[in-house]
Enzyme design. Structure first.
Site, short mmCIF file in Angstrom:
data_model
loop_
_atom_site.label_atom_id
_atom_site.label_comp_id
_atom_site.label_asym_id
_atom_site.label_seq_id
_atom_site.Cartn_x
_atom_site.Cartn_y
_atom_site.Cartn_z
N GLU A 29 61.17 39.93 -15.80
CA GLU A 29 62.09 39.20 -14.91
C GLU A 29 62.96 38.24 -15.72
O GLU A 29 64.16 38.11 -15.45
CB GLU A 29 61.31 38.43 -13.84
CG GLU A 29 60.47 39.30 -12.91
CD GLU A 29 61.25 40.44 -12.27
OE1 GLU A 29 62.42 40.24 -11.91
OE2 GLU A 29 60.69 41.55 -12.15
N ASP A 39 62.72 45.48 -19.68
CA ASP A 39 61.39 45.81 -20.22
C ASP A 39 61.30 45.43 -21.69
O ASP A 39 60.34 44.81 -22.13
CB ASP A 39 61.13 47.32 -20.09
CG ASP A 39 60.62 47.70 -18.71
OD1 ASP A 39 60.34 46.78 -17.92
OD2 ASP A 39 60.51 48.91 -18.44
#
Lengths: 162, 275
Positions: free
Chosen positions: B136, B194
């Site tokens: 995030e 990621d």
């Protein structure tokens, strides 16, 4: 299969199936209708149905009356879909053409049938009218179907005058 | 006068185009137009977003410094620890818990990170949660939350601009084409986030043990049963199995160790809500 793919399959699959079914049934019905229209057009081709407003002088009319033929048509899902795509860019809405062609010819044939049943030998002052049937959906803004009506004056003629 | 019983000519009033070719032409044109518009606008947004000052973003979307809920506290602390490894971080992160069973985390403009209660309950170790939160933070580093917002607006503009509101079928096709196009952009962002998250986890713990547990869990639960098929092209996120494979490859390339001691996760939420 992940949820997104499943969702897309549902989103796409349902309408696609509906379109395919509508296309196949629509084509089948249209072909059958055209065969029927041509057959009746040949059978009743001897009955004159013309747009003259006045009766030709040579004709001796014994009797006259109103003859009508009307047909209400609706479009299939496939034609509606193609038309909705066409309405973005404009141009000839080809998917509706055959439908209205069938409706006009069917209305004329029904009018001829009306005339024959009444014993008339000719129809003059033939007119075609089209009106839209509003659907209850969207406050009558959408169309439930179209009525095509053919009408004219049927004439009973003295023999040998035509 | 002689009456000539001619039959109506077939086809004068009907254009002899096959209905399927008409459909193919119109549908192909519409889909191509929508894909081009959405892709073009998305690329423009990608150019625009980095120019938006995070301070302005915080003013527009930022929540006032609210108190952190007790059950969000461990995640909040973890986010702050991870963010240390991102020196240019202009955001003041604020973690909130959303009551939902599905494990998920979301990045909102202004530094608000929403984690579901399901995520907090299902994570076994801090390391597992760290990759999710790092991911995030990666979205913030790449300003993806703003891109997502911008693409949403672009999507609405394209669909609205085509004036398809009344045309049932066409609108559905356009919406689907637009949505799938923007999902392509979304998947690319997830991969970048990621990679960013993984670097944060490595920087924090010095190893990547336990970090993939979350992805392995969703891979095990949600996917794989029906094979890959079309899913990679339709989802908003890349497949979890693909994400794990990509991250492992990255770890190998950088020489980041995959084993190490796991850090336990504090669960004040359990004591608070159940007891």
């Amino acid at each position: 299969m992940d949820p997104a793919a499943f969702e897309a399959a549902i989103q796409l699959g349902g309408p696609l199936l509906l379109l395919t079914v509508a296309y196949i049934t629509g084509r089948f019905i249209e072909k059958r209708h055209y065969r029927d229209i041509r057959r009746r057009e040949v059978r009743w081709s001897r009955l004159p149905a013309v747009t003259f407003r006045q009766v030709p002088k040579a004709w001796e009319v014994e009797e006259c009356g109103l003859v009508t033929g009307s047909v209400v048509i609706s479009i299939d899902h496939f034609k509606r879909f193609v038309a909705s795509l066409r309405m973005i860019v404009g141009g000839r809405v080809k998917s509706y053409e055959s439908l209205l062609d069938r409706a006009r010819r069917e209305a004329l044939l029904r009018m001829k049938k009306d005339a024959i049943d009444a014993g008339y030998g000719a129809v003059v002052n033939v007119r075609l009218e089209t009106s839209r049937l509003a659907s209850a959906r969207r406050k009558g803004q959408s169309t439930a179907g179209v009525e095509v009506m053919a009408f004219g004056t049927g004439l009973k003629l003295r023999r040998s005058s035509v | 006068m002689k009456f000539d019983p001619a039959l109506p000519a077939d086809g004068v009033n009907v254009t002899p185009t096959h209905p399927l070719s008409e459909l193919g032409l119109l549908l192909g044109g519409l889909v191509a137009l929508v894909v081009l518009l959405v892709a073009g606008l998305s690329l423009a947004i990608d150019q625009l977003v980095p120019r938006i000052d995070p301070a302005l973003e915080a003013r527009l979307f930022g929540s006032e410094a609210e108190e952190v809920e007790a059950r969000a506290a461990p995640a909040q602390a973890l986010v702050e620890r991870l963010a240390v490894h991102w020196p240019e971080n202009p955001y003041a992160f604020h973690v909130e818990v959303l009551d939902a069973a599905t494990p998920n985390a979301l990045a909102f403009p202004g530094g608000r990170i929403l984690v579901t209660s399901g995520l907090l309950e299902q994570t076994k170790s801090e390391n597992e949660l760290a990759l999710v939160l790092g991911h995030e933070i990666g979205h913030y580093a790449h300003r993806d939350h703003l891109r997502g917002l911008g693409r949403g607006v672009a999507l609405a503009l394209v669909l609205g601009g085509l004036g398809l509101a009344d045309e049932g079928g066409a609108a559905g096709v356009a919406a689907l084409a637009a949505d799938l196009t923007q999902r392509g952009f979304s998947r690319e962002q997830e991969r970048d986030a990621d990679r960013f998250g993984l670097a944060l986890v490595q920087a924090e713990y010095g190893h990547l043990a336990g970090a993939f547990d979350f992805f392995e869990k969703i891979a095990h639960e949600g996917e794989g049963r029906f094979g890959h098929g079309l899913a990679p092209y339709l989802s908003t996120h890349p497949l979890s199995t693909d994400r794990i494979a990509a991250l492992r490859a990255l770890a190998r390339a950088r020489g980041w160790p995959l084993v190490g001691p796991l850090s336990p996760l504090a669960h004040p939420a359990k004591g608070g809500s159940d007891g």
